[in-house]
Motif scaffolding. Sequence first.
Motif, PDB file in Angstrom:
ATOM      1  N   VAL A 198       0.846  -1.198   0.000  1.00 43.04           N
ATOM      2  CA  VAL A 198       0.000   0.000   0.000  1.00 43.04           C
ATOM      3  C   VAL A 198       0.874   1.238   0.000  1.00 43.04           C
ATOM      4  O   VAL A 198       1.955   1.260   0.603  1.00 43.04           O
ATOM      5  CB  VAL A 198      -0.955   0.007   1.219  1.00 43.04           C
ATOM      6  N   LEU A 199       0.423   2.260  -0.695  1.00 38.96           N
ATOM      7  CA  LEU A 199       1.069   3.569  -0.674  1.00 38.96           C
ATOM      8  C   LEU A 199       0.123   4.541   0.020  1.00 38.96           C
ATOM      9  O   LEU A 199      -1.024   4.702  -0.402  1.00 38.96           O
ATOM     10  CB  LEU A 199       1.380   4.056  -2.089  1.00 38.96           C
ATOM     11  N   PHE A 200       0.593   5.170   1.095  1.00 46.27           N
ATOM     12  CA  PHE A 200      -0.168   6.189   1.804  1.00 46.27           C
ATOM     13  C   PHE A 200       0.337   7.566   1.385  1.00 46.27           C
ATOM     14  O   PHE A 200       1.548   7.824   1.408  1.00 46.27           O
ATOM     15  CB  PHE A 200      -0.011   6.025   3.316  1.00 46.27           C
ATOM     16  N   ALA A 201      -0.580   8.435   1.009  1.00 42.93           N
ATOM     17  CA  ALA A 201      -0.227   9.785   0.583  1.00 42.93           C
ATOM     18  C   ALA A 201      -0.974  10.792   1.458  1.00 42.93           C
ATOM     19  O   ALA A 201      -2.203  10.747   1.536  1.00 42.93           O
ATOM     20  CB  ALA A 201      -0.590   9.993  -0.889  1.00 42.93           C
ATOM     21  N   ASP A 202      -0.242  11.657   2.131  1.00 44.94           N
ATOM     22  CA  ASP A 202      -0.830  12.638   3.038  1.00 44.94           C
ATOM     23  C   ASP A 202      -0.740  14.019   2.411  1.00 44.94           C
ATOM     24  O   ASP A 202       0.332  14.618   2.361  1.00 44.94           O
ATOM     25  CB  ASP A 202      -0.091  12.608   4.383  1.00 44.94           C
ATOM     26  N   GLU A 203      -1.851  14.508   1.868  1.00 45.78           N
ATOM     27  CA  GLU A 203      -1.919  15.807   1.181  1.00 45.78           C
ATOM     28  C   GLU A 203      -0.779  15.936   0.161  1.00 45.78           C
ATOM     29  O   GLU A 203      -0.006  16.912   0.183  1.00 45.78           O
ATOM     30  CB  GLU A 203      -1.844  16.957   2.196  1.00 45.78           C
ATOM     31  N   PRO A 204      -0.636  14.997  -0.783  1.00 47.45           N
ATOM     32  CA  PRO A 204       0.526  15.001  -1.669  1.00 47.45           C
ATOM     33  C   PRO A 204       0.595  16.176  -2.621  1.00 47.45           C
ATOM     34  O   PRO A 204       1.663  16.469  -3.170  1.00 47.45           O
ATOM     35  CB  PRO A 204       0.370  13.684  -2.441  1.00 47.45           C
ATOM     36  N   THR A 205      -0.536  16.871  -2.836  1.00 43.26           N
ATOM     37  CA  THR A 205      -0.539  18.023  -3.741  1.00 43.26           C
ATOM     38  C   THR A 205      -0.656  19.346  -2.989  1.00 43.26           C
ATOM     39  O   THR A 205      -0.775  20.397  -3.604  1.00 43.26           O
ATOM     40  CB  THR A 205      -1.700  17.915  -4.749  1.00 43.26           C
TER      41      THR A 205
END
Length: 251
Positions: A169-176
């Motif tokens: 799994v890839l977790f992205a926290d506000e990536p943009t």
Amino acid sequence: MTTTLQIHHAVELWSATRRYGAGEQAVTALDQVSVGFAPASFTAVMGPSGSGKSTLLHCAAGLDRVTAGRVLIDGVELTPLSEKALTRLRRERVGFVFQAFNLVGALTAEQNVELPLRLAGRRAQRGQVRAMLQEVGLADRAGHRPSELSGGQQQRVAIARALVTRPAVLFADEPTGALDNTASREVLRLLRSAVDRHAQTVVMVTHDPLAAAHADRVLFLADGVIVDELREPRGAEQIAARMAHLETRDV
């Protein structure tokens, strides 16, 4: 609202609760949440400030431990793991992309992408790192350090770094969150492509309906509970309308 779990999820939370503090000062940031994230799926997590979305991500990723309940990544339950074993699991099965990029300034783009493999004691296969940089459109920037790259390019390096181990799994926290519109679109295209082309599981916390519109499913949190869900959202306007309703429901 509680989402029904199915079998064979990349990530599962069962009655996951996270409290901070004790006694009358205790704050429940996550309240008996049960949810699963299927392989090859893209889920966006949204909610008002203080709704628990970052706590959900941190607990699901093993960055924070639940107070009660269970969390499983790739079928492995996190609760009984020692800190050493938990660190090893994160290195081998979890990728992270953060708003602040978190690249190592002294390393080149190629060295940053290779870093998770080195930390896990694995040798990169021939051409593996360059192939990841090629995939995010930065093969010609392999020798550049973060200070020599734009914000969007740094985030693309971070995505290559997160995916190089082919995590569960890839977790992205506000990536943009720190990017302009053009760079944001490219980052979201890469995340969408990771799901569609490589069967990657992506869980993204965002406040932006335009970003969430790239997902297969949108979960809405309020007061530490999943209160709404959209599957196959029909665009940013539909998501924004749901968010507006959520933010005014107690007014």
